[in-house]
Design an enzyme around this catalytic site. Structure first.
Site, PDB file in Angstrom:
ATOM      1  N   ARG A 234      11.792  -5.445   5.289  1.00 52.48           N
ATOM      2  CA  ARG A 234      11.531  -4.030   4.968  1.00 52.48           C
ATOM      3  C   ARG A 234      12.440  -3.097   5.771  1.00 52.48           C
ATOM      4  O   ARG A 234      12.684  -3.290   6.957  1.00 52.48           O
ATOM      5  CB  ARG A 234      10.078  -3.682   5.267  1.00 52.48           C
TER       6      ARG A 234
ATOM      7  N   ARG B 120     -10.110   0.750   8.722  1.00 50.86           N
ATOM      8  CA  ARG B 120      -9.664  -0.607   9.054  1.00 50.86           C
ATOM      9  C   ARG B 120     -10.708  -1.364   9.848  1.00 50.86           C
ATOM     10  O   ARG B 120     -10.495  -2.537  10.171  1.00 50.86           O
ATOM     11  CB  ARG B 120      -8.412  -0.518   9.929  1.00 50.86           C
TER      12      ARG B 120
ATOM     13  N   LYS C 172       0.840  -1.219   0.000  1.00 50.55           N
ATOM     14  CA  LYS C 172       0.000   0.000   0.000  1.00 50.55           C
ATOM     15  C   LYS C 172       0.868   1.260   0.000  1.00 50.55           C
ATOM     16  O   LYS C 172       0.678   2.164  -0.812  1.00 50.55           O
ATOM     17  CB  LYS C 172      -0.915   0.025   1.247  1.00 50.55           C
TER      18      LYS C 172
ATOM     19  N   ARG D 252      -0.895  -8.179  13.811  1.00 50.19           N
ATOM     20  CA  ARG D 252      -1.409  -7.290  12.741  1.00 50.19           C
ATOM     21  C   ARG D 252      -2.231  -8.089  11.720  1.00 50.19           C
ATOM     22  O   ARG D 252      -3.290  -7.646  11.280  1.00 50.19           O
ATOM     23  CB  ARG D 252      -0.241  -6.587  12.045  1.00 50.19           C
TER      24      ARG D 252
ATOM     25  N   ARG E  30      11.084  -0.804  11.241  1.00 48.54           N
ATOM     26  CA  ARG E  30       9.976  -0.410  12.127  1.00 48.54           C
ATOM     27  C   ARG E  30       9.874  -1.352  13.323  1.00 48.54           C
ATOM     28  O   ARG E  30      10.107  -2.545  13.205  1.00 48.54           O
ATOM     29  CB  ARG E  30       8.655  -0.437  11.337  1.00 48.54           C
TER      30      ARG E  30
END
Ligand code: AP5
Length: 217
Positions: free
Chosen positions: A129, A90, A15, A173, A162
């Site tokens: 990431r 969400r 996203k 998540r 992160r």
């Protein structure tokens, strides 16, 4: 051109990667609730302190807080030419609130883009990431490397991992995504707004497909 857009998908679907390119290509305002919370955490505001306690373990920030910051942002004048919501809504409560806000400010949603991806690929992406500390641009240690290791190609900022990009938080998540966010796909399908895309294809090909949709081609 479609100009009021929601971008949905599980964590790691791409996203943020697509959002950054789309808002720059089509001159839209990028509203990423995740980025807004991370900015508040960086600045150590009271919102940031509260959000960190949820985000770091992978939980959702309470609806009333998230709805409040999005309502305030959407009402700003710069959103009148179009916006891209990334990571909001969400929950059903957030979607209902967004519908109401859209009616109040006469900025209804034109399309909901869902980027899907299988779980193994999501885990691979999230665990590798790295993100720029200054501008938030996402990279991957194997498949989307910066030109210079640890340095952002765009702004030269340092890259970091992160706090919620670890195995435990990712499971939490994904659980929230399956239980609270995925049901929204049916909600938007019933409204005739949903368009589905395969997030496992290359980032450039996906960007071309999304661009065509936005341009109505
Ligand atoms: P948020 O920041 O929204 O995170 P997320 O939804 O978990 O999504 P991610 O940012 O992890 O993934 P992405 O889909 O953007 O993937 P990316 O493009 O980086 O939210 C974080 C937290 O904030 C939440 O957990 C919650 O606590 C809170 N929060 C936010 N919004 C909220 C809300 N509305 N209500 C309540 N709480 C909220 O890509 C991932 C990796 O893959 C990168 O390394 C990238 O380089 C790579 N990649 C991307 N595309 C491709 C491709 N096509 N091929 C190969 N690699 C790719």
């Amino acid at each position: 051109m479609l100009k009021n857009i929601i971008l949905m998908g599980p964590p790691g679907a791409g996203k943020g990667t697509q959002a950054k390119r789309l808002v720059s290509q089509f001159n839209l305002i990028h509203i990423s609730t995740g980025d807004m919370f991370r900015e508040a955490i960086k600045e150590n505001t009271s919102l940031g302190q509260m959000a960190a306690s949820y985000i770091n373990r992978g939980d959702l920030v309470p609806d009333e807080v998230t709805i409040g910051i999005v309502k305030e942002r959407l009402a700003k004048k710069d959103c009148e030419n179009g916006f891209l919501l990334d990571g909001f809504p969400r929950t059903i409560a957030q979607a209902e609130a967004l519908k109401k806000i859209g009616e109040e400010i006469a900025r209804p949603i034109d399309v909901v883009i869902n980027i899907d991806c299988d779980k193994n690929e999501l885990v691979r992406r999230i665990s590798g990431r790295r993100v720029c500390k200054n501008c938030g641009a996402p990279y991957h240690i194997d498949t989307m490397k910066p030109k210079v290791e640890g340095v952002c190609d765009i702004c030269g900022g340092p890259l970091y991992q992160r706090k919620d990009d670890n195995k435990e938080a990712l499971e939490v998540r994904l659980g929230h995504y399956m239980n609270q966010t995925k049901p929204l796909l049916d909600y938007y399908k019933h409204l005739g707004l949903l368009r589905n895309f395969d997030g496992s294809i290359g980032s450039d090909i996906l960007f071309d497909e999304l661009s065509k949709l936005i341009l109505g081609k």
